[in-house]
Enzyme design. Structure first.
Site, short mmCIF file in Angstrom:
data_model
loop_
_atom_site.label_atom_id
_atom_site.label_comp_id
_atom_site.label_asym_id
_atom_site.label_seq_id
_atom_site.Cartn_x
_atom_site.Cartn_y
_atom_site.Cartn_z
N TYR A 59 0.87 -1.17 0.00
CA TYR A 59 0.00 0.00 0.00
C TYR A 59 0.91 1.23 0.00
O TYR A 59 1.18 1.85 1.03
CB TYR A 59 -0.91 0.02 1.22
CG TYR A 59 -1.95 -1.07 1.28
CD1 TYR A 59 -2.28 -1.83 0.16
CD2 TYR A 59 -2.63 -1.34 2.46
CE1 TYR A 59 -3.25 -2.82 0.22
CE2 TYR A 59 -3.60 -2.34 2.53
CZ TYR A 59 -3.89 -3.07 1.40
OH TYR A 59 -4.85 -4.06 1.48
N PHE A 214 -13.69 -4.86 0.83
CA PHE A 214 -14.77 -4.15 0.13
C PHE A 214 -16.10 -4.35 0.87
O PHE A 214 -17.11 -4.74 0.26
CB PHE A 214 -14.88 -4.58 -1.32
CG PHE A 214 -13.71 -4.18 -2.19
CD1 PHE A 214 -12.84 -3.19 -1.78
CD2 PHE A 214 -13.49 -4.79 -3.40
CE1 PHE A 214 -11.76 -2.82 -2.57
CE2 PHE A 214 -12.41 -4.43 -4.21
CZ PHE A 214 -11.54 -3.44 -3.79
#
Length: 285
Positions: A59, A214
């Site tokens: 990330y 998600f």
């Protein structure tokens, strides 16, 4: 914040609402907050009772890395803070376009480099939990066993406390459990994407945490009239209802919603106090 907790592998006690750090960097696409805002979000999350942070050394975009932000904001880390990271198929950006059997992140060397990069950037001697993230393509050519055995060896070296798996099938979870104790499964799952319903239940029976990524739709946010109606009844937002549904779905579900907004963080954490009624759950299906 919900007072409900889950013990990862029986010994890492975490609140069921955690925090996902991906959006702090805008990786792999999207906007990101300024540095001071990102640091403030992390510190506020801990103040609100979050003690489970999901991250990875990949990330990182344009010089902004989630692990380095976490270290700057929170080190020295609170005693009860659990940082969960991942290595594997997405360990390098170039891997995204490759078939799984060519992904360097799934090789023994790539996995070791990933673990060492996480240790270095977080500033720790041992990682609380490392998820093996499997690829999306050519799964028949790249099995889970070899990569997981590599991580098991790294655990035996003392570099990892617990192992998890991500982006996996139910059969792969069962295979993984024959190789090593599995603390958590991290897969795509939300109110609209429920293919993993049987896996959620089997993990609950086995005492394994299920961590949906998600949880509110990701790059395609959840939007349905049913969600709108339930949110209106409670004076809540649609994402709050989606998160509350996940908490109600099974006690082994741990949430890691991500945000770069302090206000949105407060909303996500507040979803833990939203109690859906039997009517709500029936309406949501």
């Amino acid at each position: 914040m919900t007072t409900e907790r889950w013990a990862l592998n029986g010994d890492l006690n975490v609140a069921r609402i955690g925090y996902g750090a991906m959006k702090l960097t805008g990786w792999p696409k999207g906007e990101r907050p300024g540095r001071e805002t990102a640091l403030a979000v992390l510190r506020r999350a801990v103040e609100l009772g979050v003690n489970h942070i999901d991250t990875s050394h990949y990330y990182s975009r344009d010089g902004v890395a989630a692990n380095e932000l976490i270290r700057e904001a929170l080190s020295p880390y609170p005693d009860d803070l659990v940082i969960v990271t991942k290595v594997g198929a997405l360990v390098e950006g170039s891997d995204l376009a490759l078939p799984a059997h060519e992904m360097t992140g799934l090789t023994p060397d790539g996995l070791r480099r990933g673990v060492e990069a996480n240790l270095r950037s977080l500033g720790v001697d041992r990682l609380d939990v490392v998820n093996l993230r499997m690829g999306d393509l050519d799964r028949s050519q790249t099995g889970l066993a070899g990569p997981l055995e590599t991580l098991l060896a790294l655990r035996e070296e003392g570099l990892i406390r617990h192992l998890g798996v991500s982006n996996v099938t139910a059969a792969e979870v069962e295979q993984a459990r024959t190789i090593a104790p599995i603390a958590c499964v991290q897969n795509l799952y939300n109110l609209a994407r429920r293919d993993d319903d049987p896996l959620v239940d089997s993990c609950a029976r086995a005492g394994i945490a299920y961590v949906p990524f998600f949880p509110v739709g990701g790059f395609q946010p959840l939007t349905t009239a049913r969600l709108d109606a339930v949110a209106a009844r409670h004076g809540a937002t649609v994402p709050q209802v989606a998160l509350a549904w996940l908490l109600a779905r099974s006690p082994n579900i741990l949430l890691i919603p991500g945000t770069g907004s302090p206000a949105h963080l407060e909303e996500n954490v507040a979803a833990g106090t939203l109690k859906l009624t039997a009517e709500d759950l029936a309406d949501l299906g």
